[in-house]
Design a protein around this motif. Structure first.
Motif, PDB file in Angstrom:
ATOM      1  N   VAL A  23     111.422  33.220 -46.748  1.00  0.00           N
ATOM      2  CA  VAL A  23     112.727  33.476 -46.139  1.00  0.00           C
ATOM      3  C   VAL A  23     112.576  34.378 -44.915  1.00  0.00           C
ATOM      4  N   ASP A  24     113.445  34.145 -43.959  1.00  0.00           N
ATOM      5  CA  ASP A  24     113.485  34.931 -42.719  1.00  0.00           C
ATOM      6  C   ASP A  24     114.870  35.532 -42.556  1.00  0.00           C
ATOM      7  N   GLU A  25     115.836  34.704 -42.208  1.00  0.00           N
ATOM      8  CA  GLU A  25     117.203  35.185 -41.997  1.00  0.00           C
ATOM      9  C   GLU A  25     117.794  35.844 -43.230  1.00  0.00           C
ATOM     10  N   SER A  26     117.293  35.519 -44.411  1.00  0.00           N
ATOM     11  CA  SER A  26     117.814  36.090 -45.662  1.00  0.00           C
ATOM     12  C   SER A  26     117.209  37.448 -45.988  1.00  0.00           C
ATOM     13  N   CYS A  27     116.246  37.910 -45.204  1.00  0.00           N
ATOM     14  CA  CYS A  27     115.558  39.164 -45.526  1.00  0.00           C
ATOM     15  C   CYS A  27     115.401  40.020 -44.279  1.00  0.00           C
ATOM     16  N   PHE A  28     116.147  41.125 -44.231  1.00  0.00           N
ATOM     17  CA  PHE A  28     116.092  42.033 -43.090  1.00  0.00           C
ATOM     18  C   PHE A  28     115.194  43.236 -43.366  1.00  0.00           C
ATOM     19  N   THR A  29     115.433  43.913 -44.488  1.00  0.00           N
ATOM     20  CA  THR A  29     114.721  45.151 -44.781  1.00  0.00           C
ATOM     21  C   THR A  29     114.184  45.137 -46.212  1.00  0.00           C
ATOM     22  N   ILE A  69     108.694  39.115 -41.880  1.00  0.00           N
ATOM     23  CA  ILE A  69     109.049  40.434 -41.339  1.00  0.00           C
ATOM     24  C   ILE A  69     109.069  40.361 -39.815  1.00  0.00           C
ATOM     25  N   LYS A  70     110.172  40.788 -39.227  1.00  0.00           N
ATOM     26  CA  LYS A  70     110.298  40.870 -37.769  1.00  0.00           C
ATOM     27  C   LYS A  70     110.767  42.273 -37.402  1.00  0.00           C
ATOM     28  N   LEU A  71     110.236  42.806 -36.338  1.00  0.00           N
ATOM     29  CA  LEU A  71     110.588  44.173 -35.951  1.00  0.00           C
ATOM     30  C   LEU A  71     112.073  44.320 -35.655  1.00  0.00           C
ATOM     31  N   MET A  72     112.678  43.326 -35.022  1.00  0.00           N
ATOM     32  CA  MET A  72     114.085  43.440 -34.657  1.00  0.00           C
ATOM     33  C   MET A  72     114.994  43.465 -35.884  1.00  0.00           C
ATOM     34  N   LYS A  73     114.611  42.752 -36.928  1.00  0.00           N
ATOM     35  CA  LYS A  73     115.400  42.771 -38.168  1.00  0.00           C
ATOM     36  C   LYS A  73     115.162  44.056 -38.953  1.00  0.00           C
ATOM     37  N   SER A  74     113.908  44.437 -39.077  1.00  0.00           N
ATOM     38  CA  SER A  74     113.556  45.557 -39.958  1.00  0.00           C
ATOM     39  C   SER A  74     113.979  46.905 -39.390  1.00  0.00           C
ATOM     40  N   LEU A 110     106.366  48.506 -42.546  1.00  0.00           N
ATOM     41  CA  LEU A 110     105.346  48.958 -43.495  1.00  0.00           C
ATOM     42  C   LEU A 110     105.935  49.119 -44.894  1.00  0.00           C
ATOM     43  N   ARG A 111     107.165  49.617 -44.992  1.00  0.00           N
ATOM     44  CA  ARG A 111     107.838  49.707 -46.296  1.00  0.00           C
ATOM     45  C   ARG A 111     108.005  48.311 -46.902  1.00  0.00           C
ATOM     46  N   MET A 112     108.398  47.364 -46.076  1.00  0.00           N
ATOM     47  CA  MET A 112     108.607  45.996 -46.552  1.00  0.00           C
ATOM     48  C   MET A 112     107.308  45.400 -47.087  1.00  0.00           C
ATOM     49  N   ILE A 113     106.218  45.680 -46.402  1.00  0.00           N
ATOM     50  CA  ILE A 113     104.917  45.182 -46.849  1.00  0.00           C
ATOM     51  C   ILE A 113     104.591  45.708 -48.238  1.00  0.00           C
ATOM     52  N   HIS A 114     104.777  47.014 -48.438  1.00  0.00           N
ATOM     53  CA  HIS A 114     104.457  47.620 -49.729  1.00  0.00           C
ATOM     54  C   HIS A 114     105.367  47.086 -50.833  1.00  0.00           C
ATOM     55  N   VAL A 115     106.663  46.946 -50.550  1.00  0.00           N
ATOM     56  CA  VAL A 115     107.586  46.437 -51.560  1.00  0.00           C
ATOM     57  C   VAL A 115     107.266  44.984 -51.889  1.00  0.00           C
ATOM     58  N   ALA A 116     107.023  44.173 -50.865  1.00  0.00           N
ATOM     59  CA  ALA A 116     106.706  42.762 -51.090  1.00  0.00           C
ATOM     60  C   ALA A 116     105.442  42.609 -51.918  1.00  0.00           C
ATOM     61  N   LYS A 155     104.057  36.846 -50.762  1.00  0.00           N
ATOM     62  CA  LYS A 155     103.275  36.682 -49.550  1.00  0.00           C
ATOM     63  C   LYS A 155     104.054  37.233 -48.364  1.00  0.00           C
ATOM     64  N   ILE A 156     103.324  37.581 -47.316  1.00  0.00           N
ATOM     65  CA  ILE A 156     103.924  38.242 -46.161  1.00  0.00           C
ATOM     66  C   ILE A 156     103.569  37.500 -44.891  1.00  0.00           C
ATOM     67  N   MET A 157     104.567  37.274 -44.064  1.00  0.00           N
ATOM     68  CA  MET A 157     104.314  36.750 -42.730  1.00  0.00           C
ATOM     69  C   MET A 157     105.032  37.625 -41.714  1.00  0.00           C
ATOM     70  N   PHE A 158     104.536  37.625 -40.498  1.00  0.00           N
ATOM     71  CA  PHE A 158     105.178  38.331 -39.390  1.00  0.00           C
ATOM     72  C   PHE A 158     105.706  37.295 -38.408  1.00  0.00           C
ATOM     73  N   GLY A 159     106.880  37.567 -37.847  1.00  0.00           N
ATOM     74  CA  GLY A 159     107.464  36.667 -36.860  1.00  0.00           C
ATOM     75  C   GLY A 159     107.993  37.421 -35.666  1.00  0.00           C
TER      76      GLY A 159
END
Length: 354
Positions: free
Chosen positions: A246-252, A268-273, A280-286, A292-296
């Motif tokens: 998910v992208d649009e469904s996950c901001f922080t 994870i996108k910088l503009m959303k997070s 970095l918080r999102m990475i640890h929680v995920a 799995k983690i992707m950056f966009g």
């Protein structure tokens, strides 16, 4: 600390069409903070997901309003700064610009690149995908050739290792299938292909496409359903033969627990997070939820994609290609090596003006 804010406009070499519309250029915000003879840089790019859009004007206004309140603070007073930004309720893109600038300042102050400050390893960074927007099969084929350096467009040849194909065409899944087939036939040697529907499908069309795409070796599907229909992701989680991101469904990071039982990964996108700190918080929680983690990215320049590249060794998939599609990117930073966006050895972000 002193804060300077200005805007700059970037133009795409190729306009990008997704299920929600087409973008050919954007005006981004460049922020510089200065303290003790050290200057940190940050950036914000506008974006919209169908709710209240974060426009360039709104981002710039919010930064101009907060700048006088930050003047008496030192960049090392991060707890105070974060508390102040929370009270001000800045748009996430504005917070991201400030957060990136503060990280750049810290790295330069310490004399270390951010990836080294965090103790990360650049050789763990995976290939980044490059994006093929929604188009006709013929246009998609040409776009692939241009990315591969075999087309007629004036763009440097790049060692592309992965593709992301934007689907969710208003013309339906038959158009999606025709376009995807054209892409795959044009790049038979690229094994890693993902699909992003940007909320353009229903549960039924997603399941139909998931089985069709799985037969063609697709790695995962991103944001098949529109934001707001997260409860329906549960059915896809159990029935889809492909992982669902998910992208649009996950901001922080706060969004992750409620998604953890119905998706396989998050974008994870910088503009959303709101910046590198929250990313970095999102990475640890995920990771705690075994996701799995992707950056966009959005219409981000080299500055922002370099910033995320410093964290990229923690991601499973990368889509940091927006700066590769810009005609007039004002910045130089991370290099593109064998399909990978790799930060350099310079302190902070390692970004300078072109």
């Amino acid at each position: 600390m002193e804060i300077q804010i200005q805007t700059f406009t970037v133009h795409k070499r190729f306009a990008l069409t997704i299920s929600r519309g087409t973008t050919a250029q954007t005006t981004n915000v460049w922020i510089r903070i200065e303290q003790d003879g050290v200057e940190g840089w940050g950036e914000a790019s506008p974006f919209s997901m169908g709710e209240k859009p974060q426009t360039t004007a709104a981002i710039a206004r919010s930064l101009q309003a907060i700048a006088p309140l930050l003047k008496s603070l030192h960049p090392l007073e991060r707890q105070r700064i974060e508390h102040l930004l929370g009270q001000a309720k800045l748009p996430s893109a504005a917070r991201a610009a400030l957060d990136v600038a503060l990280h750049d300042w810290l790295g330069k102050y310490a004399g270390l690149p951010l990836w080294q400050l965090w103790g990360l390893e650049r050789d763990r960074i995976v290939s980044t995908s490059v994006t093929i927007g929604i188009s006709t099969p013929e246009a998609a084929k040409q776009r692939v050739l241009d990315w591969l350096g075999k087309g007629t467009a004036e763009s440097p040849r790049r060692d592309i290792q992965a593709l992301k194909v934007k689907l969710g065409s208003p013309e339906g899944i038959a158009a999606d299938q025709a376009m995807f087939t054209a892409v795959q036939e044009t790049a038979p040697n690229i094994a890693q292909i993902s699909v992003d529907a940007n909320g353009g499908w229903t549960v039924e069309s997603t399941l139909k496409m998931a089985h069709w795409l799985a037969e063609r070796g697709v790695t995962y599907i991103e944001q098949p359903l529109p934001k707001g229909r997260e409860t329906e992701l549960t059915k896809l989680f159990y029935l889809s033969p492909l992982p669902i991101f998910v992208d649009e469904s996950c901001f922080t990071s706060r969004d992750i627990p409620m998604l953890s039982d119905r998706v396989h990964g998050i974008n994870i996108k910088l503009m959303k997070s709101g910046g590198l700190s929250e990313a970095l918080r999102m990475i640890h929680v995920a990771k705690a939820y075994d996701l799995k983690i992707m950056f966009g990215c959005y219409s981000d320049s080299t500055l922002l994609n370099t910033a995320l590249a410093h964290l990229s060794s923690l991601a499973d998939h990368l889509d940091l290609d927006s700066h590769l599609n810009l005609l007039n990117d004002p910045f130089i930073g991370a290099s593109f090596e064998n399909g990978r966006v790799v930060p350099n050895d310079q302190s902070g972000l390692g970004v300078r003006l072109r």
